[in-house]
Design a protein around this motif. Structure first.
Motif, PDB file in Angstrom:
ATOM      1  N   ALA A  62       0.835  -1.205   0.000  1.00 42.56           N
ATOM      2  CA  ALA A  62       0.000   0.000   0.000  1.00 42.56           C
ATOM      3  C   ALA A  62       0.864   1.246   0.000  1.00 42.56           C
ATOM      4  CB  ALA A  62      -0.923  -0.007   1.219  1.00 42.56           C
ATOM      5  N   ALA A  63       1.936   1.242   0.790  1.00 39.59           N
ATOM      6  CA  ALA A  63       2.817   2.415   0.850  1.00 39.59           C
ATOM      7  C   ALA A  63       3.477   2.688  -0.498  1.00 39.59           C
ATOM      8  CB  ALA A  63       3.884   2.211   1.928  1.00 39.59           C
ATOM      9  N   ALA A  64       3.754   1.631  -1.249  1.00 40.86           N
ATOM     10  CA  ALA A  64       4.356   1.818  -2.574  1.00 40.86           C
ATOM     11  C   ALA A  64       3.325   2.292  -3.590  1.00 40.86           C
ATOM     12  CB  ALA A  64       4.993   0.521  -3.040  1.00 40.86           C
ATOM     13  N   ALA A  65       2.092   1.820  -3.469  1.00 35.72           N
ATOM     14  CA  ALA A  65       1.076   2.133  -4.475  1.00 35.72           C
ATOM     15  C   ALA A  65       0.426   3.502  -4.263  1.00 35.72           C
ATOM     16  CB  ALA A  65       0.007   1.043  -4.469  1.00 35.72           C
ATOM     17  N   LEU A  66       0.358   3.987  -3.030  1.00 31.62           N
ATOM     18  CA  LEU A  66      -0.335   5.258  -2.759  1.00 31.62           C
ATOM     19  C   LEU A  66       0.279   6.456  -3.485  1.00 31.62           C
ATOM     20  CD1 LEU A  66      -1.245   4.893   0.999  1.00 31.62           C
ATOM     21  CD2 LEU A  66      -2.833   5.172  -0.883  1.00 31.62           C
ATOM     22  N   PRO A  67       1.583   6.702  -3.384  1.00 28.26           N
ATOM     23  CA  PRO A  67       2.137   7.859  -4.099  1.00 28.26           C
ATOM     24  C   PRO A  67       2.013   7.725  -5.617  1.00 28.26           C
ATOM     25  CG  PRO A  67       3.783   6.913  -2.609  1.00 28.26           C
ATOM     26  CD  PRO A  67       2.582   6.038  -2.564  1.00 28.26           C
ATOM     27  N   ALA A  68       2.154   6.507  -6.109  1.00 27.69           N
ATOM     28  CA  ALA A  68       2.028   6.304  -7.554  1.00 27.69           C
ATOM     29  C   ALA A  68       0.622   6.644  -8.016  1.00 27.69           C
ATOM     30  CB  ALA A  68       2.375   4.859  -7.906  1.00 27.69           C
ATOM     31  N   SER A  69      -0.375   6.223  -7.249  1.00 28.37           N
ATOM     32  CA  SER A  69      -1.762   6.508  -7.613  1.00 28.37           C
ATOM     33  C   SER A  69      -2.037   8.009  -7.603  1.00 28.37           C
ATOM     34  CB  SER A  69      -2.702   5.787  -6.644  1.00 28.37           C
ATOM     35  OG  SER A  69      -4.036   6.117  -6.920  1.00 28.37           O
ATOM     36  N   ALA A  70      -1.587   8.705  -6.562  1.00 28.09           N
ATOM     37  CA  ALA A  70      -1.817  10.161  -6.479  1.00 28.09           C
ATOM     38  C   ALA A  70      -1.099  10.889  -7.613  1.00 28.09           C
ATOM     39  CB  ALA A  70      -1.352  10.683  -5.125  1.00 28.09           C
ATOM     40  N   SER A  71       0.123  10.477  -7.914  1.00 33.22           N
ATOM     41  CA  SER A  71       0.871  11.121  -9.005  1.00 33.22           C
ATOM     42  C   SER A  71       0.189  10.898 -10.345  1.00 33.22           C
ATOM     43  CB  SER A  71       2.296  10.566  -9.071  1.00 33.22           C
ATOM     44  OG  SER A  71       2.961  10.786  -7.869  1.00 33.22           O
ATOM     45  N   LEU A  72      -0.276   9.680 -10.572  1.00 30.66           N
ATOM     46  CA  LEU A  72      -0.940   9.387 -11.839  1.00 30.66           C
ATOM     47  C   LEU A  72      -2.220  10.185 -12.018  1.00 30.66           C
ATOM     48  CD1 LEU A  72      -0.468   5.535 -12.210  1.00 30.66           C
ATOM     49  CD2 LEU A  72       0.455   7.333 -13.677  1.00 30.66           C
ATOM     50  N   VAL A  73      -2.973  10.381 -10.947  1.00 29.66           N
ATOM     51  CA  VAL A  73      -4.215  11.135 -11.089  1.00 29.66           C
ATOM     52  C   VAL A  73      -3.920  12.603 -11.395  1.00 29.66           C
ATOM     53  CG1 VAL A  73      -4.695  11.771  -8.687  1.00 29.66           C
ATOM     54  CG2 VAL A  73      -6.568  11.359 -10.230  1.00 29.66           C
ATOM     55  N   ILE A  74      -2.896  13.152 -10.796  1.00 29.05           N
ATOM     56  CA  ILE A  74      -2.549  14.557 -11.076  1.00 29.05           C
ATOM     57  C   ILE A  74      -2.100  14.705 -12.529  1.00 29.05           C
ATOM     58  CG2 ILE A  74      -0.896  16.389 -10.564  1.00 29.05           C
ATOM     59  CD1 ILE A  74      -1.021  15.492  -7.632  1.00 29.05           C
ATOM     60  N   VAL A  75      -1.195  13.845 -12.961  1.00 27.36           N
ATOM     61  CA  VAL A  75      -0.700  13.924 -14.336  1.00 27.36           C
ATOM     62  C   VAL A  75      -1.833  13.661 -15.326  1.00 27.36           C
ATOM     63  CG1 VAL A  75       0.830  12.815 -16.016  1.00 27.36           C
ATOM     64  CG2 VAL A  75       1.666  13.363 -13.723  1.00 27.36           C
ATOM     65  N   GLY A  76      -2.629  12.648 -15.054  1.00 30.35           N
ATOM     66  CA  GLY A  76      -3.727  12.309 -15.963  1.00 30.35           C
ATOM     67  C   GLY A  76      -4.742  13.423 -16.100  1.00 30.35           C
ATOM     68  N   LEU A  94      -5.207  18.730  -7.340  1.00 31.25           N
ATOM     69  CA  LEU A  94      -4.733  18.511  -5.970  1.00 31.25           C
ATOM     70  C   LEU A  94      -5.859  18.056  -5.052  1.00 31.25           C
ATOM     71  CD1 LEU A  94      -2.169  21.432  -5.550  1.00 31.25           C
ATOM     72  CD2 LEU A  94      -1.706  18.999  -5.875  1.00 31.25           C
ATOM     73  N   ALA A  95      -7.048  18.676  -5.209  1.00 28.86           N
ATOM     74  CA  ALA A  95      -8.194  18.248  -4.394  1.00 28.86           C
ATOM     75  C   ALA A  95      -8.541  16.800  -4.688  1.00 28.86           C
ATOM     76  CB  ALA A  95      -9.388  19.155  -4.648  1.00 28.86           C
ATOM     77  N   LEU A  96      -8.512  16.441  -5.958  1.00 28.70           N
ATOM     78  CA  LEU A  96      -8.791  15.067  -6.358  1.00 28.70           C
ATOM     79  C   LEU A  96      -7.736  14.110  -5.800  1.00 28.70           C
ATOM     80  CD1 LEU A  96     -10.640  13.279  -8.028  1.00 28.70           C
ATOM     81  CD2 LEU A  96      -9.232  13.782 -10.011  1.00 28.70           C
ATOM     82  N   ALA A  97      -6.458  14.508  -5.875  1.00 25.64           N
ATOM     83  CA  ALA A  97      -5.387  13.656  -5.353  1.00 25.64           C
ATOM     84  C   ALA A  97      -5.509  13.464  -3.846  1.00 25.64           C
ATOM     85  CB  ALA A  97      -4.025  14.245  -5.709  1.00 25.64           C
ATOM     86  N   VAL A  98      -5.857  14.527  -3.122  1.00 21.29           N
ATOM     87  CA  VAL A  98      -6.015  14.417  -1.663  1.00 21.29           C
ATOM     88  C   VAL A  98      -7.197  13.511  -1.322  1.00 21.29           C
ATOM     89  CG1 VAL A  98      -6.637  15.717   0.410  1.00 21.29           C
ATOM     90  CG2 VAL A  98      -4.871  16.587  -1.124  1.00 21.29           C
ATOM     91  N   ALA A  99      -8.326  13.721  -1.995  1.00 14.48           N
ATOM     92  CA  ALA A  99      -9.501  12.884  -1.725  1.00 14.48           C
ATOM     93  C   ALA A  99      -9.235  11.435  -2.108  1.00 14.48           C
ATOM     94  CB  ALA A  99     -10.708  13.427  -2.480  1.00 14.48           C
ATOM     95  N   LEU A 100      -8.564  11.231  -3.224  1.00 12.12           N
ATOM     96  CA  LEU A 100      -8.246   9.877  -3.669  1.00 12.12           C
ATOM     97  C   LEU A 100      -7.275   9.196  -2.707  1.00 12.12           C
ATOM     98  CD1 LEU A 100      -8.826   7.902  -5.967  1.00 12.12           C
ATOM     99  CD2 LEU A 100      -6.801   8.780  -7.105  1.00 12.12           C
TER     100      LEU A 100
END
Length: 192
Positions: A62-76, A94-100
């Motif tokens: 989970a710790a490895a996947a969380l930053p990747a998921s937030a980064s991907l949503v911002i870039v996407g 940023l709001a979406l990344a925080v909520a996600l």
């Protein structure tokens, strides 16, 4: 020879995890009301993989996947927009990344808990809680695995009976009987 191996504890836990993950996307637009219906895709692309990583690899996954998921949503969202063809603003990203990330933390926590529960149920199903030795189902499972690999020239199965154990239990109490069982369980592997 095939023996009965008891319940498969992983399947009910995975079904419960899948049901919870299937129900949560309906609430996802409530978490991020400004994004609208395309946010359902975000759920399946970002939250589900985090949950699966957390279930498979525990907290480290989970710790490895969380930053990747937030980064991907911002870039996407910055590159492809919020589903309506126009790039989303940085504030929306940023709001979406925080909520996600908050949603991912909750789901990952549930997945790690489900993983620990499945392991605990596996131990309870196949091991004696007092001695830690395999119970009847555990012995059958071990024998099935050994027979499936091929027996080879050496295989022995021993049945151990403690003479007058009931007398020890009745005269000295259950605590003394439990202690006797744990002492025998500690010594058995050294004899074999």
């Amino acid at each position: 020879m095939q023996c009965e191996t008891g319940p498969r504890v992983g399947r009910p836990v995975l079904i419960a995890l899948g049901s919870a993950l299937g129900a949560l996307p309906a609430a996802h637009p409530l978490l991020i009301p400004s994004v609208g219906s395309p946010s359902h895709l975000l759920w399946w692309v970002h939250v589900l993989p985090v949950a699966l990583f957390a279930y498979r690899f525990g907290g480290r996954g989970a710790a490895a996947a969380l930053p990747a998921s937030a980064s991907l949503v911002i870039v996407g969202e910055r590159l492809f927009g919020n589903g309506y063809g126009s790039p989303a603003s940085w504030q929306t990203c940023l709001a979406l990344a925080v909520a996600l990330t908050a949603t991912n933390l909750l789901v990952a926590g549930f997945a790690v808990y489900a993983r620990r529960t499945a392991r605990r149920l596996g131990r309870v199903a196949y091991d004696d809680p007092l001695t830690g030795l395999p119970n009847r189902l555990g012995v059958r499972r071990l024998l099935d695995a050994r027979l499936a690999r091929g027996v080879g020239p050496h295989l022995a199965v021993a049945f151990v009976d403690l003479d007058d154990f009931k007398t020890v239990n009745d005269s000295l109490g259950h605590a003394a009987g439990d202690r006797l069982l744990t002492l025998v369980a500690e010594r058995l592997p050294r004899v074999a």
